[in-house]
Design a protein around this motif. Structure first.
Motif, PDB file in Angstrom:
ATOM      1  N   VAL A   1     -23.714 -23.793  13.940  1.00 26.10           N
ATOM      2  CA  VAL A   1     -25.265 -23.453  13.582  1.00 26.10           C
ATOM      3  C   VAL A   1     -25.747 -22.208  13.069  1.00 26.10           C
ATOM      4  CG1 VAL A   1     -27.459 -23.991  14.546  1.00 26.10           C
ATOM      5  CG2 VAL A   1     -25.278 -25.527  15.135  1.00 26.10           C
ATOM      6  N   LEU A   2     -26.509 -22.019  12.253  1.00 26.72           N
ATOM      7  CA  LEU A   2     -26.848 -20.764  11.734  1.00 26.72           C
ATOM      8  C   LEU A   2     -28.233 -20.478  12.312  1.00 26.72           C
ATOM      9  CD1 LEU A   2     -26.601 -17.978  10.121  1.00 26.72           C
ATOM     10  CD2 LEU A   2     -27.480 -19.292   8.149  1.00 26.72           C
ATOM     11  N   LEU A   3     -28.747 -19.384  13.247  1.00 26.83           N
ATOM     12  CA  LEU A   3     -30.124 -19.467  13.711  1.00 26.83           C
ATOM     13  C   LEU A   3     -30.603 -18.031  13.549  1.00 26.83           C
ATOM     14  CD1 LEU A   3     -28.689 -19.871  17.314  1.00 26.83           C
ATOM     15  CD2 LEU A   3     -29.888 -21.584  15.890  1.00 26.83           C
ATOM     16  N   LYS A   4     -31.818 -17.941  13.463  1.00 28.02           N
ATOM     17  CA  LYS A   4     -32.630 -16.737  13.484  1.00 28.02           C
ATOM     18  C   LYS A   4     -33.192 -16.394  14.616  1.00 28.02           C
ATOM     19  CE  LYS A   4     -37.174 -16.830  12.322  1.00 28.02           C
ATOM     20  NZ  LYS A   4     -38.177 -16.806  11.455  1.00 28.02           N
ATOM     21  N   PRO A   5     -32.869 -15.407  15.305  1.00 31.55           N
ATOM     22  CA  PRO A   5     -33.275 -15.124  16.797  1.00 31.55           C
ATOM     23  C   PRO A   5     -34.737 -15.237  16.717  1.00 31.55           C
ATOM     24  CG  PRO A   5     -31.797 -13.391  15.887  1.00 31.55           C
ATOM     25  CD  PRO A   5     -32.239 -14.366  14.814  1.00 31.55           C
ATOM     26  N   VAL A   6     -35.274 -15.557  18.044  1.00 33.91           N
ATOM     27  CA  VAL A   6     -36.712 -15.919  18.504  1.00 33.91           C
ATOM     28  C   VAL A   6     -36.992 -15.071  19.351  1.00 33.91           C
ATOM     29  CG1 VAL A   6     -38.516 -17.494  19.093  1.00 33.91           C
ATOM     30  CG2 VAL A   6     -36.882 -18.324  17.613  1.00 33.91           C
ATOM     31  N   GLU A   7     -38.066 -14.079  19.509  1.00 35.34           N
ATOM     32  CA  GLU A   7     -38.362 -13.314  20.399  1.00 35.34           C
ATOM     33  C   GLU A   7     -38.961 -13.726  21.417  1.00 35.34           C
ATOM     34  OE1 GLU A   7     -37.744  -9.905  20.602  1.00 35.34           O
ATOM     35  OE2 GLU A   7     -36.583 -10.054  18.661  1.00 35.34           O
ATOM     36  N   LYS A   8     -38.746 -13.504  22.696  1.00 33.92           N
ATOM     37  CA  LYS A   8     -39.326 -14.007  23.926  1.00 33.92           C
ATOM     38  C   LYS A   8     -40.909 -13.668  23.926  1.00 33.92           C
ATOM     39  CE  LYS A   8     -35.214 -14.156  26.578  1.00 33.92           C
ATOM     40  NZ  LYS A   8     -34.316 -13.777  27.728  1.00 33.92           N
TER      41      LYS A   8
ATOM     42  N   GLU B   1     -32.548  -6.140  25.697  1.00 37.20           N
ATOM     43  CA  GLU B   1     -32.052  -7.791  25.993  1.00 37.20           C
ATOM     44  C   GLU B   1     -31.731  -8.543  24.935  1.00 37.20           C
ATOM     45  OE1 GLU B   1     -34.363 -11.255  28.515  1.00 37.20           O
ATOM     46  OE2 GLU B   1     -34.487  -9.316  29.146  1.00 37.20           O
ATOM     47  N   GLU B   2     -30.764  -9.257  24.937  1.00 37.76           N
ATOM     48  CA  GLU B   2     -30.485 -10.142  24.016  1.00 37.76           C
ATOM     49  C   GLU B   2     -31.049 -11.505  23.854  1.00 37.76           C
ATOM     50  OE1 GLU B   2     -26.310 -10.557  23.412  1.00 37.76           O
ATOM     51  OE2 GLU B   2     -25.842  -8.686  24.212  1.00 37.76           O
ATOM     52  N   SER B   3     -31.411 -11.779  22.875  1.00 41.14           N
ATOM     53  CA  SER B   3     -32.156 -13.151  22.725  1.00 41.14           C
ATOM     54  C   SER B   3     -31.409 -14.372  22.924  1.00 41.14           C
ATOM     55  CB  SER B   3     -32.815 -13.442  21.351  1.00 41.14           C
ATOM     56  OG  SER B   3     -33.429 -14.613  20.986  1.00 41.14           O
ATOM     57  N   THR B   4     -31.740 -15.395  23.793  1.00 42.54           N
ATOM     58  CA  THR B   4     -30.973 -16.519  24.130  1.00 42.54           C
ATOM     59  C   THR B   4     -31.805 -17.666  23.415  1.00 42.54           C
ATOM     60  OG1 THR B   4     -32.037 -16.714  26.218  1.00 42.54           O
ATOM     61  CG2 THR B   4     -29.860 -15.617  26.091  1.00 42.54           C
ATOM     62  N   ARG B   5     -32.695 -17.490  22.541  1.00 39.54           N
ATOM     63  CA  ARG B   5     -33.472 -18.563  21.717  1.00 39.54           C
ATOM     64  C   ARG B   5     -33.297 -18.195  20.356  1.00 39.54           C
ATOM     65  NH1 ARG B   5     -39.094 -19.611  23.582  1.00 39.54           N
ATOM     66  NH2 ARG B   5     -39.430 -17.328  22.938  1.00 39.54           N
ATOM     67  N   GLY B   6     -33.045 -19.274  19.345  1.00 33.65           N
ATOM     68  CA  GLY B   6     -33.195 -19.075  17.958  1.00 33.65           C
ATOM     69  C   GLY B   6     -33.545 -20.451  17.299  1.00 33.65           C
TER      70      GLY B   6
ATOM     71  N   LYS C   1     -25.815 -16.639  26.170  1.00 32.68           N
ATOM     72  CA  LYS C   1     -25.910 -15.314  26.011  1.00 32.68           C
ATOM     73  C   LYS C   1     -25.025 -14.695  25.206  1.00 32.68           C
ATOM     74  CE  LYS C   1     -27.657 -11.120  27.796  1.00 32.68           C
ATOM     75  NZ  LYS C   1     -28.075 -10.225  28.991  1.00 32.68           N
ATOM     76  N   TYR C   2     -23.775 -14.919  25.289  1.00 29.38           N
ATOM     77  CA  TYR C   2     -22.760 -14.112  24.543  1.00 29.38           C
ATOM     78  C   TYR C   2     -22.035 -15.041  23.638  1.00 29.38           C
ATOM     79  CZ  TYR C   2     -23.537 -10.550  28.175  1.00 29.38           C
ATOM     80  OH  TYR C   2     -24.328  -9.764  28.944  1.00 29.38           O
ATOM     81  N   ALA C   3     -22.482 -16.114  23.192  1.00 28.36           N
ATOM     82  CA  ALA C   3     -21.857 -17.175  22.183  1.00 28.36           C
ATOM     83  C   ALA C   3     -21.849 -16.509  20.801  1.00 28.36           C
ATOM     84  CB  ALA C   3     -22.447 -18.314  22.343  1.00 28.36           C
ATOM     85  N   PRO C   4     -23.190 -16.155  20.482  1.00 25.44           N
ATOM     86  CA  PRO C   4     -23.377 -15.945  18.892  1.00 25.44           C
ATOM     87  C   PRO C   4     -22.422 -14.878  18.276  1.00 25.44           C
ATOM     88  CG  PRO C   4     -25.098 -15.038  20.003  1.00 25.44           C
ATOM     89  CD  PRO C   4     -24.388 -15.844  21.148  1.00 25.44           C
TER      90      PRO C   4
ATOM     91  N   LEU D   1     -29.008 -12.338  11.517  1.00 26.82           N
ATOM     92  CA  LEU D   1     -28.961 -13.884  11.881  1.00 26.82           C
ATOM     93  C   LEU D   1     -27.779 -14.208  13.072  1.00 26.82           C
ATOM     94  CD1 LEU D   1     -29.011 -15.478   8.422  1.00 26.82           C
ATOM     95  CD2 LEU D   1     -30.969 -14.902  10.085  1.00 26.82           C
ATOM     96  N   LEU D   2     -27.578 -15.323  13.390  1.00 28.63           N
ATOM     97  CA  LEU D   2     -26.612 -15.613  14.396  1.00 28.63           C
ATOM     98  C   LEU D   2     -26.095 -16.939  14.132  1.00 28.63           C
ATOM     99  CD1 LEU D   2     -28.688 -15.177  17.707  1.00 28.63           C
ATOM    100  CD2 LEU D   2     -27.138 -13.361  16.790  1.00 28.63           C
ATOM    101  N   LEU D   3     -24.523 -16.801  14.226  1.00 31.87           N
ATOM    102  CA  LEU D   3     -23.702 -18.134  14.280  1.00 31.87           C
ATOM    103  C   LEU D   3     -23.106 -18.424  15.471  1.00 31.87           C
ATOM    104  CD1 LEU D   3     -22.871 -19.778  11.427  1.00 31.87           C
ATOM    105  CD2 LEU D   3     -20.820 -18.513  11.806  1.00 31.87           C
TER     106      LEU D   3
END
Length: 92
Positions: free
Chosen positions: A15-22, A34-39, A61-64, A70-72
């Motif tokens: 899944v290709l994600l765009k990080p979403v800011e908290k 701090e790394e984003s955990t939402r996308g 948290k450490y998966a992408p 962007l995040l995969l």
């Protein structure tokens, strides 16, 4: 960012994600590292079953894997989908 989407189509269960800011409820920011955990889901592979484009998801948290801004992630590393009211998540 649109150019990345047309150049990268995830395969299998990726899944290709765009990080979403908290959202911040305070004007004091203690850490910007701090790394984003939402996308937001931009594209999905052919074997993805639980999420769709446009969903906002929570992931490990450490998966992408980072690809520019962007995040995969694998679908297995997605923990839940944000509900529309933003107050709860729907776990798999």
């Amino acid at each position: 960012m649109v150019e990345y989407i047309s150049m990268l189509k995830p395969i299998r269960d990726n899944v290709l994600l765009k990080p979403v800011e908290k959202e911040r409820t305070s004007t004091i920011v203690l850490s910007t590292e701090e790394e984003s955990t939402r996308g937001e889901v931009l594209e999905i592979g052919s074997e993805v079953r639980e999420v769709k484009k446009g969903d906002v998801v929570f992931f490990r948290k450490y998966a992408p894997r980072e690809i520019d801004d962007l995040l995969l992630v694998s679908e297995d590393d997605i923990l839940g989908i944000a509900c529309q009211d933003g107050l709860a998540i729907a776990p798999f």
